[in-house]
Design a protein around this motif. Structure first.
Motif, PDB file in Angstrom:
ATOM      1  N   GLY A 184       0.911 -13.823  -1.783  1.00  0.00           N
ATOM      2  CA  GLY A 184       1.671 -13.312  -0.640  1.00  0.00           C
ATOM      3  C   GLY A 184       2.202 -11.926  -0.918  1.00  0.00           C
ATOM      4  O   GLY A 184       1.770 -11.247  -1.856  1.00  0.00           O
ATOM      5  N   PHE A 185       3.191 -11.511  -0.133  1.00  0.00           N
ATOM      6  CA  PHE A 185       3.641 -10.119  -0.160  1.00  0.00           C
ATOM      7  C   PHE A 185       5.113  -9.914  -0.497  1.00  0.00           C
ATOM      8  O   PHE A 185       5.515  -8.802  -0.822  1.00  0.00           O
ATOM      9  N   SER A 186       5.942 -10.944  -0.424  1.00  0.00           N
ATOM     10  CA  SER A 186       7.387 -10.719  -0.547  1.00  0.00           C
ATOM     11  C   SER A 186       7.808 -10.291  -1.943  1.00  0.00           C
ATOM     12  O   SER A 186       8.853  -9.653  -2.101  1.00  0.00           O
ATOM     13  N   LYS A 187       7.004 -10.594  -2.971  1.00  0.00           N
ATOM     14  CA  LYS A 187       7.336 -10.189  -4.343  1.00  0.00           C
ATOM     15  C   LYS A 187       6.684  -8.873  -4.743  1.00  0.00           C
ATOM     16  O   LYS A 187       6.986  -8.343  -5.823  1.00  0.00           O
ATOM     17  N   VAL A 188       5.797  -8.351  -3.917  1.00  0.00           N
ATOM     18  CA  VAL A 188       5.077  -7.142  -4.313  1.00  0.00           C
ATOM     19  C   VAL A 188       5.208  -5.996  -3.308  1.00  0.00           C
ATOM     20  O   VAL A 188       4.908  -4.848  -3.651  1.00  0.00           O
ATOM     21  N   ILE A 189       5.641  -6.283  -2.094  1.00  0.00           N
ATOM     22  CA  ILE A 189       5.793  -5.239  -1.074  1.00  0.00           C
ATOM     23  C   ILE A 189       7.249  -5.109  -0.649  1.00  0.00           C
ATOM     24  O   ILE A 189       7.881  -4.086  -0.842  1.00  0.00           O
ATOM     25  N   MET A 190       7.790  -6.173  -0.045  1.00  0.00           N
ATOM     26  CA  MET A 190       9.214  -6.210   0.305  1.00  0.00           C
ATOM     27  C   MET A 190       9.600  -7.644   0.639  1.00  0.00           C
ATOM     28  O   MET A 190       8.771  -8.427   1.119  1.00  0.00           O
ATOM     29  N   PRO A 191      10.862  -8.027   0.387  1.00  0.00           N
ATOM     30  CA  PRO A 191      11.263  -9.430   0.571  1.00  0.00           C
ATOM     31  C   PRO A 191      11.092  -9.940   1.998  1.00  0.00           C
ATOM     32  O   PRO A 191      10.799 -11.120   2.203  1.00  0.00           O
TER      33      PRO A 191
END
Length: 460
Positions: free
Chosen positions: A298-305
């Motif tokens: 997913g994206f919340s740990k690498v892009i934004m929460p």
């Protein structure tokens, strides 16, 4: 069959409540230990000269009391009481504390402005189905196409129709767990692992076994021995910068674990929340054992929460099951979040933000290397957190308390330990605060480690 047995002479009416009370007392006193299997309904009914319905009602009461878990065909087991759930990070930010306790990507006005721009753009372009339809199949085909392209960059080649969108990785992991394991079955995990695994498994009635590790992650021999002892249904692994230990598992170790799983016909849940950060990484386990691996990213740990969109891919034989679990648990991912993720995947924003994050983390990890020079720790140049072992003369709780007293919050190991016993280490986030504060917080931790421990500070 357990050695303890209820006493028919002590049963009183209503019998099913009296029987449940006997079991409850035995569990709470330890005469029935955690993970012990209760007698089968039919066997106990025969022994006590009761109806199977009475036994079922008693077991239902025990389940409602949170003392047992199980399902038809697998048996009923005493749930481990385990340590109480502990959050490893500060519940709320405090202005006078440098928060190195919570793992989050670095966020600046850049991320906020990109999100605002995306929301403005969606106001003019969003499809009616994304806000008016209840049917996932109507909404997500276009998003699945974009997701499949992104997953290919992670080393996962999958047809779009097999990509399941969820509300972030936590949601994806939950439906994967419900699909691959199920109530009463056994999940194997590393002895120090993501802090949500134990309480989530307990809630779902899943039994957890801790598997020994080394500096490269779970030990294949230890997993093999555990599978020989009992029927393990699945293992969960985080091979890319594991939370909290920051282990980057080699491809050789991934292959060895996949071989053990294949030998014992065990499913694998691969959680790859940090993998996108790594510019050079081994192949995912899902590429080595696609027939048994459920892959989560997913994206919340690498892009934004706030970009809470996750992807989960299951083997063909589990695809329909996991889709049904998603319908039962969440119905579908939030379409507006899916729209933003797809927009950014298509127009290149996702790649831009990811590259920015990597570069920023490289700078921050150079700060870590300078502040922690001469100290033993585990980190990665593109990682979001550091695993910092403490020397034997530093008590973990006292160390965290001393750091807090000096205005720095870290995450102690206890919430991550399946046994509930600390291993003498803390997790340190490098993304949760400004660069200047990070340097100041790391200096505090380094000075505490290099000094004699203050035994007068014992609690947070």
């Amino acid at each position: 069959m357990t050695k303890w047995h209820p006493d028919a002479g002590l049963l009183r009416r209503p019998v099913y409540i009296s029987l449940a009370d006997q079991f409850s007392a035995a569990i709470k006193s330890g005469r029935l230990a955690a993970n012990e299997k209760l007698p089968a309904h039919r066997d106990l009914a025969y022994d006590l000269k009761l109806s199977i319905q009475t036994i079922s009602k008693a077991y239902d009461i025990l389940a409602r009391r949170g003392l047992v878990s199980g399902e038809v065909g697998r048996g009923t087991y005493v749930k481990p009481s385990g340590p109480p759930f502990q959050s490893p990070y500060m519940a709320e930010g405090q202005a006078d504390v440098i928060d190195l306790s919570i793992v989050t990507p670095v966020c600046t006005p850049l991320q906020f402005e990109r999100m605002k721009a995306a929301l403005h753009r969606l106001g003019d372009t969003i499809a009616p189905a994304s806000v008016l339809s209840f049917r996932p199949n109507t909404i997500f085909p276009r998003h699945n196409d974009a997701a499949a392209g992104w997953l290919a960059t992670m080393g996962i080649n999958v047809s779009p129709q097999y990509v399941l969108l969820t509300n972030g990785c936590a949601s994806a992991f939950t439906v994967a767990l419900m699909t691959a394991v199920g109530p009463g079955a056994i999940l194997a995990a590393e002895e120090v692992c993501y802090h949500v695994i134990r309480p989530l498994a307990d809630y779902l009635g899943i039994r957890v076994r801790a598997i020994a590790t080394d500096a490269d992650g779970m030990l294949p021999d230890a997993l093999d021995e555990a599978c020989d002892r009992e029927q393990i249904r699945a293992i969960t692994l985080q091979p890319n910068l594991a939370n909290p230990t920051a282990v980057l598992m080699t491809e050789g170790r991934r292959q060895a674990l996949a071989d053990v799983a294949r030998k014992h016909d065990v499913a694998i849940i691969e959680v790859d929340v940090f993998g996108p950060l790594l510019s050079d990484r081994p192949r995912p386990i899902a590429a080595l054992a696609p027939e048994r691996t459920l892959y989560v990213t997913g994206f919340s740990k690498v892009i934004m929460p706030g970009l809470r969109i996750g992807y989960v891919i299951a083997p063909d034989h589990l695809a329909a099951t996991i889709a049904n679990r998603q319908l039962m648990a969440n119905w579908m991912a939030t379409p507006v979040m899916a729209e933003i993720a797809t927009l950014w995947l298509v127009d290149g924003t996702m790649d831009t933000l990811l590259k920015w994050q990597r570069e920023t983390l490289r700078v921050r990890n150079r700060i870590v290397a300078k502040c922690f020079e001469g100290l033993a720790y585990r980190a990665h140049p593109e990682g979001l957190h550091v695993w910092l072992p403490l020397s034997p003369d530093h008590d973990e709780v006292a160390f965290a308390s001393q750091a807090r007293a000096r205005g720095v919050a870290v995450a102690p190991s206890t919430p991550f330990c399946l046994s509930g016993a600390p291993v003498g280490a803390v997790r340190v986030s490098v993304g949760a605060t400004e660069e200047e504060n990070l340097r100041a917080g790391l200096d505090v931790l380094a000075s505490l480690l290099r000094a004699a421990p203050d035994l007068n500070v014992l609690s947070l």
